[in-house]
Design a protein around this motif. Structure first.
Motif, mmCIF file in Angstrom:
data_model
loop_
_atom_site.group_PDB
_atom_site.id
_atom_site.type_symbol
_atom_site.label_atom_id
_atom_site.label_comp_id
_atom_site.label_asym_id
_atom_site.label_seq_id
_atom_site.Cartn_x
_atom_site.Cartn_y
_atom_site.Cartn_z
ATOM 1 N N UNK A 66 0.934 -1.112 0.151
ATOM 2 C CA UNK A 66 0.501 0.362 0.033
ATOM 3 C C UNK A 66 0.497 1.485 0.236
ATOM 4 N N UNK A 67 2.293 0.925 0.626
ATOM 5 C CA UNK A 67 2.525 2.252 -0.044
ATOM 6 C C UNK A 67 4.330 2.100 -0.268
ATOM 7 N N UNK A 68 3.747 1.752 -2.238
ATOM 8 C CA UNK A 68 5.309 1.750 -3.017
ATOM 9 C C UNK A 68 5.826 3.479 -2.924
ATOM 10 N N UNK A 69 5.687 4.087 -2.932
ATOM 11 C CA UNK A 69 6.240 5.116 -2.957
ATOM 12 C C UNK A 69 7.037 5.866 -1.743
ATOM 13 N N UNK A 70 6.741 5.778 -0.707
ATOM 14 C CA UNK A 70 7.128 6.770 0.531
ATOM 15 C C UNK A 70 7.714 5.672 1.288
ATOM 16 N N UNK A 71 7.685 3.847 1.413
ATOM 17 C CA UNK A 71 8.986 2.967 1.510
ATOM 18 C C UNK A 71 8.685 3.173 2.865
ATOM 19 N N UNK A 72 7.468 2.720 4.210
ATOM 20 C CA UNK A 72 7.840 3.152 5.660
ATOM 21 C C UNK A 72 8.854 1.958 6.036
ATOM 22 N N UNK A 73 9.405 1.950 6.940
ATOM 23 C CA UNK A 73 9.744 1.467 7.373
ATOM 24 C C UNK A 73 8.923 0.373 8.918
ATOM 25 N N UNK A 74 8.021 -1.179 9.019
ATOM 26 C CA UNK A 74 7.356 -1.259 9.487
ATOM 27 C C UNK A 74 8.008 -1.255 11.080
ATOM 28 N N UNK A 75 7.219 -1.898 12.120
ATOM 29 C CA UNK A 75 7.583 -1.674 13.897
ATOM 30 C C UNK A 75 6.192 -2.327 13.731
ATOM 31 N N UNK A 76 6.250 -3.286 14.441
ATOM 32 C CA UNK A 76 4.775 -3.636 14.713
ATOM 33 C C UNK A 76 4.350 -3.861 16.446
ATOM 34 N N UNK A 77 2.831 -3.257 16.443
ATOM 35 C CA UNK A 77 2.995 -3.177 18.137
ATOM 36 C C UNK A 77 2.602 -4.010 18.522
ATOM 37 N N UNK A 78 2.966 -4.162 19.113
ATOM 38 C CA UNK A 78 2.826 -4.993 20.394
ATOM 39 C C UNK A 78 2.361 -5.806 20.658
ATOM 40 N N UNK A 79 1.497 -4.732 20.997
ATOM 41 C CA UNK A 79 0.236 -4.432 21.488
ATOM 42 C C UNK A 79 -0.849 -5.505 21.526
ATOM 43 N N UNK A 80 -1.203 -5.506 20.164
ATOM 44 C CA UNK A 80 -2.208 -5.892 19.694
ATOM 45 C C UNK A 80 -2.165 -7.342 19.504
ATOM 46 N N UNK A 81 -1.337 -8.121 19.826
ATOM 47 C CA UNK A 81 -0.889 -9.198 20.207
ATOM 48 C C UNK A 81 0.225 -9.573 20.276
ATOM 49 N N UNK A 82 0.419 -9.909 21.307
ATOM 50 C CA UNK A 82 2.235 -10.588 22.181
ATOM 51 C C UNK A 82 2.305 -11.657 22.316
ATOM 52 N N UNK A 83 1.720 -12.575 21.630
ATOM 53 C CA UNK A 83 2.190 -13.568 21.730
ATOM 54 C C UNK A 83 3.806 -13.695 20.907
ATOM 55 N N UNK A 84 3.968 -14.898 21.298
ATOM 56 C CA UNK A 84 5.690 -15.109 21.026
ATOM 57 C C UNK A 84 5.648 -15.661 19.750
ATOM 58 N N UNK A 85 4.777 -16.589 19.181
ATOM 59 C CA UNK A 85 4.818 -17.493 18.110
ATOM 60 C C UNK A 85 4.727 -16.183 17.287
ATOM 61 N N UNK A 86 3.609 -15.368 17.289
ATOM 62 C CA UNK A 86 2.903 -14.368 16.184
ATOM 63 C C UNK A 86 4.428 -13.400 16.658
ATOM 64 N N UNK A 87 4.740 -12.728 17.367
ATOM 65 C CA UNK A 87 6.002 -12.539 16.874
ATOM 66 C C UNK A 87 7.514 -12.681 16.617
ATOM 67 N N UNK A 88 7.048 -14.025 16.245
ATOM 68 C CA UNK A 88 8.440 -14.073 15.401
ATOM 69 C C UNK A 88 8.177 -14.362 14.364
ATOM 70 N N UNK A 89 7.004 -14.460 14.301
ATOM 71 C CA UNK A 89 6.508 -14.634 12.539
ATOM 72 C C UNK A 89 7.006 -13.211 11.992
ATOM 73 N N UNK A 90 6.598 -12.553 12.666
ATOM 74 C CA UNK A 90 7.083 -11.480 12.137
ATOM 75 C C UNK A 90 8.009 -10.846 11.901
ATOM 76 N N UNK A 91 8.664 -11.335 12.765
ATOM 77 C CA UNK A 91 10.510 -10.749 12.724
ATOM 78 C C UNK A 91 11.091 -11.915 11.597
ATOM 79 N N UNK A 92 11.115 -12.593 11.779
ATOM 80 C CA UNK A 92 11.127 -13.298 10.606
ATOM 81 C C UNK A 92 11.443 -13.192 9.133
ATOM 82 N N UNK A 93 9.487 -12.012 9.011
ATOM 83 C CA UNK A 93 9.404 -11.001 7.854
ATOM 84 C C UNK A 93 10.075 -10.357 8.068
ATOM 85 N N UNK A 94 10.809 -9.217 8.736
ATOM 86 C CA UNK A 94 11.526 -8.592 9.191
ATOM 87 C C UNK A 94 11.072 -6.838 9.278
#
Length: 435
Positions: A66-94
């Motif tokens: 959705x942001x091809x021009x501004x190419x932001x850097x994404x930081x997942x908001x952990x408060x939405x779901x803080x399960x370690x497995x969810x965090x790890x999936x998103x960590x591996x995704x960059x």
């Protein structure tokens, strides 16, 4: 009830169908990826949170696209779901991470995340929070008051460290959302006005123990109008201009998150963001943009499985009384949120219309109103799109153990949080003043 110790490794369903992505129906069954949810319920019991790894990755990819021009850097908001497995999936995704407590920082680190790629937000950071973050090498503090910046500077000086900070600004832009989800107006407890932010930036830039990185803002959650984001960008670019006139270097601009999820149709990014993307690319062409999405990544990736315990007529209403309640899933009661509730397995029973209610001794404990279902006692229901602010807000109210959580990838399912047992409820308590 599926016991905690019964699942210690990856399980495979005995039923195999064509490869599917996310949540979909095949014949009479509702599937999560390649597994029928009725089988997941049999294996793990209910209530049970079920997440799709593929939906997590698809939502993140959609957000980036959705942001091809501004190419932001994404930081997942952990408060939405803080399960370690969810965090790890998103960590591996960059993804980097946006946290609001030392506990969330500990979760990021335990899941393999990097503190230097983590942003520490939140209005009430304690001295212990700040010390833990500095010790871990936090990437940035989003500072929300002048007193907080003074505390960070003092602790950094005592620990002989440099504290990286951005100042969170309240741009006085109404997110046009639920009042409990609005954070960008001047009456909000979050952030500081632009004039205060500029003064704080000037002070930080001259400090020997603060590394001023930029400004941050966040308007709230479930924001459905693109114009709201553009208004915030206009306010923030004016602040950047003033800072640069004052000789202050702005290394990044953090625009927060808040992208709406269409809970009626189970889709993320329900609005076009093309104009917002173009605005960011224009306004901040020489300044990296950061974003902190949470709900838009995890909401549609989860369902809550719950079993019908009883069927009950009451006056003009009809109730399905289920084993999941407001202690397991608070959003409908806290925000008047409406989540789709579906049969895990379709039946030929004549449909009824009524409310799905939990076991908690509160009249507010209604998971869904005016639902049309064919459910009878013993049937399993799926509350849809609960991957954000579902399990993260669980409690033990009425002394109910918290449910388990599982993650599915293809035809594989893993237990990622054990179901609490009754004895766990008072494991850390003791009886005092006994002779």
């Amino acid at each position: 009830m599926w016991q905690n110790g019964a699942v210690t490794a990856t399980e495979r369903s005995p039923i195999h169908y064509a490869t599917m992505s996310g949540f979909s129906r095949h014949d009479e069954h509702l599937f999560v990826e390649n597994l029928p949810l009725v089988e997941v319920a049999k294996r793990f019991g209910t209530p049970c949170y079920v997440y799709s790894k593929q939906v997590l990755l698809d939502n993140l990819a959609q957000l980036k696209a959705a942001f091809p021009k501004s190419t932001p850097r994404f930081f997942y908001a952990v408060k939405a779901n803080s399960n370690l497995a969810i965090i790890r999936v998103l960590c591996d995704a960059g993804c980097g991470f946006d946290i609001v407590s030392a506990g969330e920082l500990a979760r990021v680190l335990a899941a393999g995340g990097d503190a230097s790629k983590t942003v520490f937000s939140g209005v009430g950071k304690s001295a212990d929070d700040i010390k833990a973050a500095l010790q871990a090498g936090i990437g940035c503090f989003n500072v929300e008051s002048a007193q907080e910046m003074t505390r960070i500077e003092s602790i950094a000086e005592a620990d002989q460290k440099m504290a990286p900070i951005a100042v969170r600004v309240t741009p006085d832009v109404d997110g046009d959302t639920h009042r409990f989800l609005t954070t960008g107006v001047k009456e909000s407890k979050f952030g500081v006005p632009p004039a205060t932010a500029l003064a704080m930036a000037q002070q930080a830039a001259s400090s020997a123990h603060i590394n001023f990185l930029g400004f941050a803002c966040h308007l709230g959650s479930q924001i459905c109008r693109e114009a709201v984001y553009i208004s915030a960008a206009q306010a923030m670019v004016e602040l950047v201009k003033q800072a640069r006139i004052a000789g202050i270097t702005v290394q990044h601009m953090d625009m927060g998150g808040g992208f709406a999820v269409d809970y009626d149709n189970g889709s993320t990014l329900d609005i076009s963001l093309a104009a917002y993307d173009a605005t960011l690319a224009d306004f901040f062409s020489d300044t990296p943009v950061w974003m902190e999405p949470g709900r838009s990544i995890t909401a549609t990736a989860g369902v809550l499985l719950t079993t019908v315990e009883y069927m009950k007529p009451a006056g003009d209403k009809y109730f399905w009384l289920v084993d999941a309640g407001m202690n397991d899933f608070l959003r409908p009661m806290l925000y008047d949120a409406m989540h789709r509730i579906e049969m895990v397995k379709n039946t030929t029973t004549p449909p009824l219309t009524g409310d799905v209610a939990g076991p908690i001794c509160e009249s507010a404990d209604i998971l869904g109103r005016n639902c049309t279902l064919t459910a009878v006692t013993g049937d399993v229901l799926a509350v849809r799109d609960v991957g954000a602010y579902g399990a993260a807000m669980m409690s033990n109210y009425n002394s109910h153990p918290r449910p388990c959580e599982v993650l599915v990838s293809g035809d594989k399912v893993e237990l990622v949080r054990k179901r609490e047992l009754i004895n766990d409820l008072f494991r850390d308590e003791c009886i005092a003043f006994v002779d």
